[in-house]
Design a protein around this motif. Sequence first.
Motif, PDB file in Angstrom:
ATOM      1  N   LEU A 107       0.831  -1.198   0.000  1.00 53.48           N
ATOM      2  CA  LEU A 107       0.000   0.000   0.000  1.00 53.48           C
ATOM      3  C   LEU A 107       0.871   1.255   0.000  1.00 53.48           C
ATOM      4  CD1 LEU A 107      -2.831  -0.941   2.536  1.00 53.48           C
ATOM      5  CD2 LEU A 107      -3.016  -0.725   0.057  1.00 53.48           C
ATOM      6  N   GLU A 108       0.491   2.220  -0.822  1.00 50.37           N
ATOM      7  CA  GLU A 108       1.246   3.453  -0.944  1.00 50.37           C
ATOM      8  C   GLU A 108       0.327   4.665  -0.807  1.00 50.37           C
ATOM      9  OE1 GLU A 108       4.410   3.548  -1.041  1.00 50.37           O
ATOM     10  OE2 GLU A 108       4.936   1.485  -1.578  1.00 50.37           O
ATOM     11  N   ASN A 109       0.944   5.794  -0.465  1.00 56.54           N
ATOM     12  CA  ASN A 109       0.206   7.051  -0.385  1.00 56.54           C
ATOM     13  C   ASN A 109       0.043   7.692  -1.754  1.00 56.54           C
ATOM     14  OD1 ASN A 109       0.945  10.295  -0.214  1.00 56.54           O
ATOM     15  ND2 ASN A 109      -0.735   9.687   1.126  1.00 56.54           N
ATOM     16  N   GLY A 110       0.992   7.414  -2.641  1.00 54.26           N
ATOM     17  CA  GLY A 110       0.931   8.064  -3.943  1.00 54.26           C
ATOM     18  C   GLY A 110       1.685   7.325  -5.028  1.00 54.26           C
ATOM     19  N   LEU A 111       1.616   7.884  -6.223  1.00 59.99           N
ATOM     20  CA  LEU A 111       2.325   7.369  -7.382  1.00 59.99           C
ATOM     21  C   LEU A 111       3.025   8.535  -8.066  1.00 59.99           C
ATOM     22  CD1 LEU A 111      -0.568   5.194  -8.883  1.00 59.99           C
ATOM     23  CD2 LEU A 111       1.435   4.310  -7.656  1.00 59.99           C
ATOM     24  N   SER A 112       4.049   8.221  -8.857  1.00 60.83           N
ATOM     25  CA  SER A 112       4.752   9.289  -9.562  1.00 60.83           C
ATOM     26  C   SER A 112       5.305   8.787 -10.887  1.00 60.83           C
ATOM     27  CB  SER A 112       5.907   9.832  -8.709  1.00 60.83           C
ATOM     28  OG  SER A 112       6.896   8.849  -8.504  1.00 60.83           O
ATOM     29  N   ALA A 113       5.551   9.716 -11.779  1.00 66.81           N
ATOM     30  CA  ALA A 113       6.162   9.418 -13.075  1.00 66.81           C
ATOM     31  C   ALA A 113       7.153  10.525 -13.384  1.00 66.81           C
ATOM     32  CB  ALA A 113       5.096   9.337 -14.164  1.00 66.81           C
ATOM     33  N   GLN A 114       8.373  10.140 -13.789  1.00 67.08           N
ATOM     34  CA  GLN A 114       9.411  11.120 -14.092  1.00 67.08           C
ATOM     35  C   GLN A 114       9.753  11.069 -15.575  1.00 67.08           C
ATOM     36  OE1 GLN A 114      12.760  10.966 -11.435  1.00 67.08           O
ATOM     37  NE2 GLN A 114      11.490  10.683  -9.615  1.00 67.08           N
ATOM     38  N   TYR A 115       9.926  12.240 -16.162  1.00 65.15           N
ATOM     39  CA  TYR A 115      10.164  12.341 -17.599  1.00 65.15           C
ATOM     40  C   TYR A 115      11.469  13.078 -17.874  1.00 65.15           C
ATOM     41  CZ  TYR A 115       5.078  12.166 -16.878  1.00 65.15           C
ATOM     42  OH  TYR A 115       3.819  11.869 -16.428  1.00 65.15           O
ATOM     43  N   ASP A 116      12.400  12.395 -18.516  1.00 62.72           N
ATOM     44  CA  ASP A 116      13.645  13.032 -18.935  1.00 62.72           C
ATOM     45  C   ASP A 116      13.579  13.223 -20.457  1.00 62.72           C
ATOM     46  OD1 ASP A 116      16.136  13.980 -19.428  1.00 62.72           O
ATOM     47  OD2 ASP A 116      17.228  12.268 -18.610  1.00 62.72           O
ATOM     48  N   CYS A 117      13.125  14.401 -20.860  1.00 66.59           N
ATOM     49  CA  CYS A 117      12.937  14.658 -22.285  1.00 66.59           C
ATOM     50  C   CYS A 117      14.259  14.897 -23.009  1.00 66.59           C
ATOM     51  CB  CYS A 117      12.022  15.868 -22.467  1.00 66.59           C
ATOM     52  SG  CYS A 117      10.350  15.577 -21.846  1.00 66.59           S
ATOM     53  N   THR A 118      15.359  15.039 -22.255  1.00 71.43           N
ATOM     54  CA  THR A 118      16.674  15.255 -22.875  1.00 71.43           C
ATOM     55  C   THR A 118      17.387  13.938 -23.163  1.00 71.43           C
ATOM     56  OG1 THR A 118      17.825  15.398 -20.742  1.00 71.43           O
ATOM     57  CG2 THR A 118      16.881  17.432 -21.613  1.00 71.43           C
ATOM     58  N   SER A 119      16.835  12.835 -22.641  1.00 75.01           N
ATOM     59  CA  SER A 119      17.476  11.534 -22.834  1.00 75.01           C
ATOM     60  C   SER A 119      17.410  11.100 -24.297  1.00 75.01           C
ATOM     61  CB  SER A 119      16.788  10.484 -21.954  1.00 75.01           C
ATOM     62  OG  SER A 119      17.279   9.197 -22.236  1.00 75.01           O
ATOM     63  N   LEU A 120      18.439  10.400 -24.729  1.00 74.77           N
ATOM     64  CA  LEU A 120      18.492   9.925 -26.109  1.00 74.77           C
ATOM     65  C   LEU A 120      17.354   8.957 -26.422  1.00 74.77           C
ATOM     66  CD1 LEU A 120      22.326   9.345 -26.629  1.00 74.77           C
ATOM     67  CD2 LEU A 120      20.910  11.175 -27.583  1.00 74.77           C
ATOM     68  N   VAL A 121      16.931   8.191 -25.413  1.00 69.72           N
ATOM     69  CA  VAL A 121      15.858   7.207 -25.655  1.00 69.72           C
ATOM     70  C   VAL A 121      14.526   7.892 -25.934  1.00 69.72           C
ATOM     71  CG1 VAL A 121      16.953   5.397 -24.261  1.00 69.72           C
ATOM     72  CG2 VAL A 121      15.334   6.990 -23.187  1.00 69.72           C
ATOM     73  N   ASN A 122      14.442   9.184 -25.618  1.00 71.69           N
ATOM     74  CA  ASN A 122      13.189   9.909 -25.828  1.00 71.69           C
ATOM     75  C   ASN A 122      13.277  10.947 -26.952  1.00 71.69           C
ATOM     76  OD1 ASN A 122      11.785   8.593 -23.708  1.00 71.69           O
ATOM     77  ND2 ASN A 122      12.764   9.924 -22.206  1.00 71.69           N
ATOM     78  N   ARG A 123      14.312  10.850 -27.770  1.00 68.05           N
ATOM     79  CA  ARG A 123      14.510  11.875 -28.788  1.00 68.05           C
ATOM     80  C   ARG A 123      13.415  11.881 -29.853  1.00 68.05           C
ATOM     81  NH1 ARG A 123      19.957   9.367 -31.665  1.00 68.05           N
ATOM     82  NH2 ARG A 123      19.090   7.313 -32.203  1.00 68.05           N
ATOM     83  N   ASN A 124      12.716  10.756 -30.013  1.00 66.26           N
ATOM     84  CA  ASN A 124      11.644  10.683 -31.012  1.00 66.26           C
ATOM     85  C   ASN A 124      10.252  10.872 -30.416  1.00 66.26           C
ATOM     86  OD1 ASN A 124      13.436  10.170 -33.190  1.00 66.26           O
ATOM     87  ND2 ASN A 124      13.533   7.993 -32.626  1.00 66.26           N
TER      88      ASN A 124
END
Length: 260
Positions: A197-214
């Motif tokens: 059980l958790e209090n929350g959820l999160s998502a982190q976005y690194d838009c500078t990463s090479l894997v996200n260049r497209n």
Amino acid sequence: MKALNLIAIFCFTTSVKLLAQTPQTIEADLLKSFKKIDYWDLQQSNGCDDANDSLVLANESFANKLKKYTAKCAFTINMHFNSLVKERVSIVTSADGLFRIYSWNTQLGGTMHVHKNLFQYKTSYGIRSDFSSYKEVDGESIYLKLYTVKTNYKTYYLGISMAVLWSGYTADFINAFAIENKKLNDKLKIIKTEGGLENGLSAQYDCTSLVNRNVKEVPYLSFNLKTQTIHLPLILTDGKITGKYVNYKFNGQYFEKIKS
């Protein structure tokens, strides 16, 4: 005896001053205080040596004033504070009007934005106001939305916030709250994950990463009030943004992961 009398007079005078405050005078005082944050932030950008210390003091002054007014004047939880919102103070309020979150950028960060969060809520004992104690998001994220989820026995609140960790790297959070035993429970655990059980959820976005260049469009964490479902963007361990979601639906007691 004189000391006790002086304390009584001081308390009485303070109470009278607070009671005499109108919505207009309160908002004007808060706006004047908040503008000092922007002023000292500008001075710091211009290279003023003492600006950082003054910026810290300006934030403390605004925070103290906001806490004082929201804790003592119950009607403030219904105020729109349009002038503060215009100055980029985020104010989100629950549908039942019992819970509100104030968030603002302290300007004390660099590429990481540092925010301050104040929680205001109503109990059977009256109005209360406290600063956030949840370390994961306190001081870093700004609350942008607040949802109300009602059951037969309890009312839960889901706050969605966003943090700018550094240029091109951001994070979304969703956290659960409830007003219990005349206090705000900001560590409520009603989300079932593989780890428990958790209090929350999160998502982190690194838009500078090479894997996200497209990646053309970054997905965001969201909550559908009608279906009572949390939509959490699926981010792989290497940081790749997939465009897919992991969904958690409320079953009346917990939010549980469901098949997409």
